[in-house]
Design a protein around this motif. Structure first.
Motif, PDB file in Angstrom:
ATOM      1  N   GLY A  51       0.858  -1.190   0.000  1.00 49.06           N
ATOM      2  CA  GLY A  51       0.000   0.000   0.000  1.00 49.06           C
ATOM      3  C   GLY A  51       0.887   1.230   0.000  1.00 49.06           C
ATOM      4  O   GLY A  51       2.120   1.113   0.035  1.00 49.06           O
ATOM      5  N   PHE A  74      -1.000  -8.127   0.292  1.00 48.98           N
ATOM      6  CA  PHE A  74      -2.388  -7.891   0.680  1.00 48.98           C
ATOM      7  C   PHE A  74      -2.985  -9.168   1.266  1.00 48.98           C
ATOM      8  O   PHE A  74      -3.693  -9.152   2.251  1.00 48.98           O
ATOM      9  CB  PHE A  74      -3.235  -7.583  -0.565  1.00 48.98           C
ATOM     10  N   GLY A 104      -7.748  -0.972   1.237  1.00 47.63           N
ATOM     11  CA  GLY A 104      -7.842  -1.932   0.135  1.00 47.63           C
ATOM     12  C   GLY A 104      -7.461  -3.311   0.636  1.00 47.63           C
ATOM     13  O   GLY A 104      -8.103  -4.319   0.314  1.00 47.63           O
ATOM     14  N   SER A 105      -6.421  -3.347   1.437  1.00 51.94           N
ATOM     15  CA  SER A 105      -5.959  -4.601   2.004  1.00 51.94           C
ATOM     16  C   SER A 105      -6.963  -5.163   3.005  1.00 51.94           C
ATOM     17  O   SER A 105      -7.280  -6.353   2.988  1.00 51.94           O
ATOM     18  CB  SER A 105      -4.619  -4.324   2.698  1.00 51.94           C
ATOM     19  N   ILE A 109      -9.029  -6.967  -0.517  1.00 50.26           N
ATOM     20  CA  ILE A 109      -8.131  -8.003  -1.050  1.00 50.26           C
ATOM     21  C   ILE A 109      -7.582  -8.923   0.040  1.00 50.26           C
ATOM     22  O   ILE A 109      -7.441 -10.117  -0.169  1.00 50.26           O
ATOM     23  CB  ILE A 109      -6.968  -7.377  -1.853  1.00 50.26           C
ATOM     24  N   TYR A 129      -5.174   1.593   8.283  1.00 50.97           N
ATOM     25  CA  TYR A 129      -5.233   3.046   8.031  1.00 50.97           C
ATOM     26  C   TYR A 129      -6.164   3.226   6.837  1.00 50.97           C
ATOM     27  O   TYR A 129      -5.905   2.756   5.744  1.00 50.97           O
ATOM     28  CB  TYR A 129      -3.833   3.662   7.829  1.00 50.97           C
ATOM     29  N   ALA A 133      -9.619   4.501  -0.334  1.00 52.46           N
ATOM     30  CA  ALA A 133      -9.423   4.137  -1.750  1.00 52.46           C
ATOM     31  C   ALA A 133      -8.074   3.422  -1.899  1.00 52.46           C
ATOM     32  O   ALA A 133      -7.254   3.441  -0.979  1.00 52.46           O
ATOM     33  CB  ALA A 133      -9.463   5.358  -2.653  1.00 52.46           C
ATOM     34  N   GLU A 135      -5.142   4.164  -2.971  1.00 54.07           N
ATOM     35  CA  GLU A 135      -4.507   5.428  -3.325  1.00 54.07           C
ATOM     36  C   GLU A 135      -3.215   5.220  -4.108  1.00 54.07           C
ATOM     37  O   GLU A 135      -2.942   5.930  -5.070  1.00 54.07           O
ATOM     38  CB  GLU A 135      -4.225   6.257  -2.059  1.00 54.07           C
ATOM     39  N   ASN A 136      -2.428   4.226  -3.688  1.00 59.94           N
ATOM     40  CA  ASN A 136      -1.094   4.071  -4.263  1.00 59.94           C
ATOM     41  C   ASN A 136      -1.117   3.795  -5.754  1.00 59.94           C
ATOM     42  O   ASN A 136      -0.216   4.204  -6.484  1.00 59.94           O
ATOM     43  CB  ASN A 136      -0.318   2.974  -3.535  1.00 59.94           C
ATOM     44  N   THR A 137      -2.145   3.112  -6.210  1.00 56.78           N
ATOM     45  CA  THR A 137      -2.177   2.734  -7.623  1.00 56.78           C
ATOM     46  C   THR A 137      -3.047   3.682  -8.448  1.00 56.78           C
ATOM     47  O   THR A 137      -3.383   3.382  -9.590  1.00 56.78           O
ATOM     48  CB  THR A 137      -2.664   1.282  -7.771  1.00 56.78           C
TER      49      THR A 137
HETATM   50  C1  LIG Z   1      -2.886  -8.771  -5.083  1.00 53.56           C
HETATM   51  C2  LIG Z   1      -2.452  -7.410  -5.469  1.00 53.56           C
HETATM   52  N1  LIG Z   1      -3.249  -6.664  -6.246  1.00 53.56           N
HETATM   53  C3  LIG Z   1      -2.888  -5.414  -6.585  1.00 53.56           C
HETATM   54  C4  LIG Z   1      -1.685  -4.901  -6.179  1.00 53.56           C
HETATM   55  C5  LIG Z   1      -1.278  -3.489  -6.598  1.00 53.56           C
HETATM   56  N2  LIG Z   1      -1.380  -2.524  -5.506  1.00 53.56           N
HETATM   57  C6  LIG Z   1      -0.292  -2.110  -4.814  1.00 53.56           C
HETATM   58  S1  LIG Z   1      -0.610  -0.919  -3.698  1.00 53.56           S
HETATM   59  C7  LIG Z   1      -2.250  -0.935  -4.119  1.00 53.56           C
HETATM   60  C8  LIG Z   1      -3.229   0.006  -3.435  1.00 53.56           C
HETATM   61  C9  LIG Z   1      -3.450  -0.329  -1.987  1.00 53.56           C
HETATM   62  O1  LIG Z   1      -4.586   0.278  -1.453  1.00 53.56           O
HETATM   63  P1  LIG Z   1      -4.756   0.367   0.096  1.00 53.56           P
HETATM   64  O2  LIG Z   1      -4.592  -0.949   0.748  1.00 53.56           O
HETATM   65  O3  LIG Z   1      -6.039   1.068   0.381  1.00 53.56           O
HETATM   66  O4  LIG Z   1      -3.512   1.272   0.545  1.00 53.56           O
HETATM   67  P2  LIG Z   1      -3.217   2.780   0.060  1.00 53.56           P
HETATM   68  O5  LIG Z   1      -2.384   2.685  -1.175  1.00 53.56           O
HETATM   69  O6  LIG Z   1      -4.513   3.437  -0.175  1.00 53.56           O
HETATM   70  O7  LIG Z   1      -2.475   3.394   1.192  1.00 53.56           O
HETATM   71  C10 LIG Z   1      -2.521  -1.879  -5.124  1.00 53.56           C
HETATM   72  C11 LIG Z   1      -3.851  -2.133  -5.719  1.00 53.56           C
HETATM   73  C12 LIG Z   1      -0.860  -5.713  -5.395  1.00 53.56           C
HETATM   74  N3  LIG Z   1       0.305  -5.272  -4.925  1.00 53.56           N
HETATM   75  N4  LIG Z   1      -1.258  -6.956  -5.050  1.00 53.56           N
END
Ligand SMILES: Cc1ncc(C[n+]2csc(CCOP(=O)(O)OP(=O)(O)O)c2C)c(N)n1
Ligand code: SF4
Ligand SMILES: [Mg+2]
Length: 305
Positions: A51, A74, A104-105, A109, A129, A133, A135-137
């Motif tokens: 993330g 995740f 997201g985690s 996911i 936290y 959304a 956010e990172n992607t």
């Molecule tokens: C299984 C998987 N799907 C997609 C990704 C790509 N990815 C890396 S960071 C991220 C966003 C994470 O969102 P969140 O958990 O809400 O953390 P934030 O970036 O918002 O702090 C994604 C989709 C990944 N690393 N692993």
């Protein structure tokens, strides 16, 4: 001879999430991580899900963490922490296994591993936290994104997300975990008390910490704490704990402000039509009524099968 005054510096705790990370200016999520570590202290082992907070703080050769961190995925951060729990026990260590993951985690996911760890009542503290959304992607919607908020995956005809936000604390409570709480980066003494309480409890403890992302929420970086405070003052985010299934509000604004005061601070809501604002307001009003009923009832959420 005049008495010389020697200035003694106030004792400072070492920064366990130090400067040098690459988070945006005014990143509420970085405030969240810093506050979590500050209150937990150094005797922890972190399983850190992918993330923004992982990406901005662990780029080789830099590292902002003053505690051991396992970079997890995740899908497995709580499972990794379950292994850490056993390894620490075997070594006779009293370090606390901790998971940190974004929304997201947590909500989406990684939910399978989280649910499994909660079902087994693993002895760890889980922090989400929640910046609402991925956010990172590039600001994709997650299960934590509020209804109508614009993301880069919003359907054009709606202009924002179509579904309401999930409530991960109540989902946790229905697993029968001993402690599930919400918190906010604008209410740090409330967070401190919750972390102290969580540290003293055995079994699975989860704290979901409302922590913004100025880039995705589209507001001035200097407003991050103000926005987080307004979320609580308008009832968009509620501060409470569920201890052994019993719900208790820890902070309740005397007067809930109109939600418009919160929405208008952020570009992600700027397309909202009056009827959409009214829909959110109605939902908040109903939610406040239900939370008040829970507060005064003897309902034990973990006993509902
Ligand atoms: C299984 C998987 N799907 C997609 C990704 C790509 N990815 C890396 S960071 C991220 C966003 C994470 O969102 P969140 O958990 O809400 O953390 P934030 O970036 O918002 O702090 C994604 C989709 C990944 N690393 N692993
Ligand atoms: S994109 Fe958002 S969550 Fe990521 S560092 Fe910037 S403000 Fe923080
Ligand atoms: Mg997120």
């Amino acid at each position: 001879m005049p008495e010389t005054q020697t200035k003694t510096a106030a004792p400072t705790k070492p920064q366990l999430f130090s400067k040098g990370h690459g988070a945006c200016a005014g990143c509420g999520s970085a405030v969240a991580i810093r506050s979590i570590l500050f209150n937990l202290g150094p005797n922890i082992v972190v399983s850190l899900a992918t993330g923004c907070m992982e990406v901005v703080s662990t780029g080789y050769p830099d590292n902002c963490w003053g505690v051991p961190v396992v970079h997890s995925l995740f899908e497995n951060a709580p499972a990794v922490a379950s292994g850490v729990t056993r390894a620490l026990k075997k070594r006779g260590s009293n370090a606390i296994p901790v998971v940190i993951g974004g929304d997201g985690s947590t909500y989406d996911i990684g939910f399978g591993a989280l649910s499994g760890a909660m079902e087994r009542n693993e002895d760890m503290i889980y922090f989400c936290y929640d910046n609402e959304a991925y956010e990172n992607t590039g600001i994709q919607r997650s299960g934590a994104t509020p209804k109508y908020a614009a993301t880069t995956t919003s359907p054009k005809e709606v202009g924002g997300k179509s579904e309401w936000k999930k409530n991960v604390s109540f989902i946790a409570a229905s697993h029968g975990v001993p402690y599930a709480a919400t918190a906010s980066i604008a209410f740090l003494s409330d967070l401190k008390k919750k972390i102290e309480k969580a540290k003293a409890i055995k079994g699975f403890r989860i704290i979901t910490l409302f922590a913004g992302c100025q880039l995705g929420w589209k507001h001035e970086p200097s407003l991050s704490i103000e926005v987080a405070r307004k979320a609580v003052n308008t009832g968009m985010w509620n501060l409470y704990e569920i201890e052994n299934g019993v719900f208790h509000r820890t902070v309740k604004p005397k007067q809930i402000e109109p939600v418009e005061n919160y929405l208008k601070m952020q570009g992600r809501f700027k397309h909202l039509k009056p009827e959409q604002v009214a829909d959110i307001q109605q939902r908040i009003n109903a939610n406040q009524t239900e939370l008040d009923k829970l507060e005064t009832s003897a309902v034990n959420l973990s006993k509902i099968l």
